[in-house]
Scaffold this active site. Structure first.
Site, PDB file in Angstrom:
ATOM      1  N   PHE A 169      -5.499  13.118   0.574  1.00 11.60           N
ATOM      2  CA  PHE A 169      -6.205  12.361   1.494  1.00 11.60           C
ATOM      3  C   PHE A 169      -6.993  13.443   2.521  1.00 11.60           C
ATOM      4  O   PHE A 169      -6.622  14.487   2.724  1.00 11.60           O
ATOM      5  CB  PHE A 169      -5.159  11.830   2.441  1.00 11.60           C
ATOM      6  CG  PHE A 169      -5.744  10.776   3.289  1.00 11.60           C
ATOM      7  CD1 PHE A 169      -6.263   9.531   2.694  1.00 11.60           C
ATOM      8  CD2 PHE A 169      -5.819  11.136   4.765  1.00 11.60           C
ATOM      9  CE1 PHE A 169      -6.760   8.604   3.744  1.00 11.60           C
ATOM     10  CE2 PHE A 169      -6.487  10.196   5.590  1.00 11.60           C
ATOM     11  CZ  PHE A 169      -7.000   8.819   5.215  1.00 11.60           C
ATOM     12  N   ASP A 225       3.451  15.688   1.604  1.00  9.14           N
ATOM     13  CA  ASP A 225       2.947  14.459   2.173  1.00  9.14           C
ATOM     14  C   ASP A 225       3.497  13.131   1.568  1.00  9.14           C
ATOM     15  O   ASP A 225       2.972  12.823   0.610  1.00  9.14           O
ATOM     16  CB  ASP A 225       1.520  14.656   2.399  1.00  9.14           C
ATOM     17  CG  ASP A 225       0.962  13.310   3.361  1.00  9.14           C
ATOM     18  OD1 ASP A 225       1.585  12.300   3.513  1.00  9.14           O
ATOM     19  OD2 ASP A 225      -0.305  13.623   3.876  1.00  9.14           O
ATOM     20  N   TYR A 238       3.596   4.003   9.951  1.00  5.70           N
ATOM     21  CA  TYR A 238       3.140   2.686  10.058  1.00  5.70           C
ATOM     22  C   TYR A 238       2.915   2.059   8.935  1.00  5.70           C
ATOM     23  O   TYR A 238       2.302   0.745   8.901  1.00  5.70           O
ATOM     24  CB  TYR A 238       1.740   3.021  10.942  1.00  5.70           C
ATOM     25  CG  TYR A 238       0.797   4.203  10.542  1.00  5.70           C
ATOM     26  CD1 TYR A 238      -0.011   3.810   9.408  1.00  5.70           C
ATOM     27  CD2 TYR A 238       0.822   5.257  11.144  1.00  5.70           C
ATOM     28  CE1 TYR A 238      -0.898   4.651   9.216  1.00  5.70           C
ATOM     29  CE2 TYR A 238      -0.227   6.293  10.572  1.00  5.70           C
ATOM     30  CZ  TYR A 238      -0.847   5.870   9.670  1.00  5.70           C
ATOM     31  OH  TYR A 238      -1.787   6.911   9.178  1.00  5.70           O
ATOM     32  N   LYS A 239       2.938   2.595   7.692  1.00  5.18           N
ATOM     33  CA  LYS A 239       2.576   2.125   6.327  1.00  5.18           C
ATOM     34  C   LYS A 239       3.915   1.442   6.095  1.00  5.18           C
ATOM     35  O   LYS A 239       4.193   0.296   6.417  1.00  5.18           O
ATOM     36  CB  LYS A 239       2.254   3.109   5.442  1.00  5.18           C
ATOM     37  CG  LYS A 239       0.923   3.770   5.821  1.00  5.18           C
ATOM     38  CD  LYS A 239       0.472   4.528   4.735  1.00  5.18           C
ATOM     39  CE  LYS A 239      -0.809   5.822   5.323  1.00  5.18           C
ATOM     40  NZ  LYS A 239      -1.891   4.989   5.351  1.00  5.18           N
ATOM     41  N   ARG A 281      -7.703  -1.872  -3.569  1.00  3.68           N
ATOM     42  CA  ARG A 281      -6.320  -1.401  -3.524  1.00  3.68           C
ATOM     43  C   ARG A 281      -5.532  -2.364  -3.011  1.00  3.68           C
ATOM     44  O   ARG A 281      -5.856  -3.076  -1.994  1.00  3.68           O
ATOM     45  CB  ARG A 281      -6.381  -0.014  -2.541  1.00  3.68           C
ATOM     46  CG  ARG A 281      -4.982   0.791  -2.599  1.00  3.68           C
ATOM     47  CD  ARG A 281      -5.155   2.073  -1.761  1.00  3.68           C
ATOM     48  NE  ARG A 281      -5.137   1.814  -0.343  1.00  3.68           N
ATOM     49  CZ  ARG A 281      -5.065   2.573   0.644  1.00  3.68           C
ATOM     50  NH1 ARG A 281      -4.418   3.835   0.333  1.00  3.68           N
ATOM     51  NH2 ARG A 281      -4.932   2.147   2.013  1.00  3.68           N
TER      52      ARG A 281
END
Length: 397
Positions: free
Chosen positions: A113, A184, A209-210, A356
């Protein structure tokens, strides 16, 4: 055995929506609004500043950290919450480099990312000590592990394709040459069983938050292995990482254990919402979550490939080498995703051409997969995405 009908009932899921974007932002737990309201009215409203003691606000980062530790295979006392994932990446990398002062090579991969790479490059520039960041293709990472390596810093699951690194094997290879390893877990925590302790990871970071469903802006977490925790020196020496913050000592003295990795004031309202999400996670077994994820994603891939030949699978076909997401590629991916969202199938787009879809078994079931496939097939078969309104790029994709 996890009761997924029960966990699904504990989320706010708007009628007419099939939500396949929980790998970007999890939905609202039904208990969150009342819990945040209680924090606002009963705690902040009535206790005022005494809430830091009476309501336990100051202890929340470590208390919730222990609850997250269970989800990533970490022992109690090794995880704390606060700040953003970018900040935690910076903290972990700075601490890792300090543990290997005689080495200058950092290895990540070119599928990582971007913020992780931005943080690394920014730190390299500020240190100005000759460090070099190498970003090979994900499949070539092992070739860059040599005796020059200081830190291996990888995201376990590729955010675009869902490709999954072998955490245990790569950690073992890096340790064999004396390097430090940072993982990560942004697309791992809550997606499948993670075992940072069993894999001997030195550091791990992630967001809440995912898949963990803590809400927009929910705090990040950081893990530090027990053998390092009393030796790491935080590059971001915030006052709440001090051994005695309320002595207001002008000289920084690192706190004990994982407390030293705290930086700024805890986000009290966000932690209240996150707490309700973790209550739901207490009802789930991650092995069950992974098994159901594999069932859902394999069915989705099979049906999309059977009905939408113009979509090309961009994720690994083997479910054991991907996270809990499926990505397809198409030159008009952005417009297709906007058409899907307009019909109630919410996924997201990742440049340059990736559609996605996240699969989160706590609230996604086979009926959702079948409903989503029917809508996707209709849009693709009839070119319903080919409209001007679907091709105008929004700020968030």
């Amino acid at each position: 055995m996890t009761d997924f009908a029960r966990t699904k009932s504990l989320f706010v899921l708007p009628e007419g929506v099939i939500y396949l974007d929980g790998n970007s932002l999890g939905p609202l737990p039904k208990a969150a609004a009342a819990r945040v309201q209680k924090t606002v009215e009963s705690e902040w409203g009535n206790m005022l500043i005494s809430g830091w003691n009476k309501a336990g606000w100051m202890a929340q980062p470590s208390h919730l950290g222990d609850r997250i530790a269970r989800l990533i295979g970490a022992p109690d006392g090794t995880v704390t919450l606060g700040d953003t994932l970018s900040v935690k990446v910076y903290q972990a990398l700075a601490a890792a480099l300090a543990l290997r002062p005689d080495r200058k090579k950092i290895v990540s991969d070119n599928g990582n990312f971007p913020t992780d790479l931005y943080m690394a490059r920014g730190l390299i520039e500020s240190l100005n000590a000759g460090h070099v960041l190498c970003t090979p293709a994900p499949e070539d990472v092992a070739d860059e592990i040599d005796t020059d390596l200081a830190v291996l810093m990888l995201t376990e699951v590729d955010y675009r394709t869902g490709r999954r690194h072998d955490m245990k094997a790569l950690t073992q290879a890096a340790h064999a040459v004396g390097a430090i390893v940072i993982w990560d877990l942004a697309h791992s925590a809550g997606a499948f069983p993670v075992d940072v302790a069993g894999c001997n990871a030195d550091f791990a970071v992630g967001c809440t938050y995912k898949y963990l469903n803590g809400g927009p802006g929910a705090p990040a977490f950081i893990y530090v292995a027990p053998e390092h925790i009393e030796n790491v020196q935080p590059a971001l020496a915030g006052w709440l990482g001090h051994d005695a913050p309320f002595e207001f000592d002008l000289k920084y003295r690192a706190g004990t254990g994982i407390e030293r990795m705290r930086v700024g004031t805890p986000p009290v309202l966000q932690m209240a919402a996150l707490e309700t999400a973790l209550d739901i996670w207490d009802l789930a077994d991650l092995k069950d979550v992974q098994a159901k994820s594999i069932d859902l994603t394999q069915a989705f891939i099979a049906e999309i490939e059977a009905t939408c030949p113009s979509l090309t699978l961009a994720s690994p076909r083997d479910p054991n080498t991907r996270g809990s997401q499926v990505s397809f590629a198409h030159p008009e991916g952005y417009a297709i995703m906007q058409a899907l969202i307009a019909r109630g199938v919410i996924g997201d787009f990742r440049a340059p051409n990736i559609l996605r879809f996240g699969f989160t078994p706590l609230y996604i079931d086979m009926a959702d997969v079948q409903g989503a496939v029917a809508i996707i097939a209709d849009i693709m078969t009839n070119d319903l995405w080919d409209r001007p309104e679907y091709k105008t790029r929004a700020r968030v994709t």
